[in-house]
Motif scaffolding. Sequence first.
Motif: not given
Length: 320
Positions: A259-267
């Motif tokens: 979810q963090e990757i999908a939201a752009g908070r993590l790459v």
Amino acid sequence: MTDKSPINRRWLPLNALRAFEAVGRHSSFTAGGHALNVSQSALSRHVQTLEALLGCPLLIRHPHGLETTEAGRRLLPAISRGFDGIEREMNEIIRNRGRDRHLRTLRVHMPPSFLQQVGLPALKSFRREYPDIIIDVASSYVTGWPREEPDIAVVYDRPQAGQSVTDLLWMIHVAPACAPEIAREHEGKTLERFLRDTELLHVKLQGQARGLMWASYIRQRGLEVDTDRGLAFETASAATGYAMTGGGVALIDLVLFAQEIAAGRLVVPYPEPAEEGYGYFLTMRPEDMADPILALFRTWMIEHCARPEPPPLLRAAAAP
């Protein structure tokens, strides 16, 4: 050799079984005596009685300590499971005495990061559907079955054979992840150069060196990077949270933090996941399979964690 009559539960030597279990669990007559508040000589007599009944030794006494025989190693876990079950159910009855609706508290254990990322939403949904089921949730960062003796547990471990009923939720695939601004700052660098130039964020594993996970990843990639530096955190959630502030690069489970990757908070600037060798497993005792509440929760968790397809990064890595 004289044939022994089959053991009948009417004549089970309970005191002798308790004595052997205490001595075997502590590997010491002294510690076993303290645990049961009886003398060493009394424990020794009880163990000898049990050995005579079985017609074989259970313990080998050495000057430096005790060693269980093959028969002792087979018997000890069976006794422990039996007494653990009796103790657990008696305490359950005492705790729930006087309650009108349920005489059953479901004790669940989950690792902290799993609980935060997956467990809390699952428990919220379960409670909405079954509000009358009493649930106690425990969390500790251990590898394998926790010491708290829950009814059902999500364990972080390597695949292995055992006596428990085990359902694989998912095997862990990891990749370096960081905040978007860190990825932009190092854009164009090789993976090796990127890892050399950024702060490595570690997750502590019980009984393992702090850099184990990064060292394994670096070795799989054939890189040369110093993995002894950087910050170490107790949980994957803490390490990943620090990475999202721009504090460094964490080696993350792509499923757990999808979810963090999908939201752009993590790459994930270098999307080549590696197998960690560990996974999340839903685990319970075989004798509890008939418990309807446990069966219900087990099915719920398996369905909640089931994914129709892997996260995009894993799909891309698996493509020919």
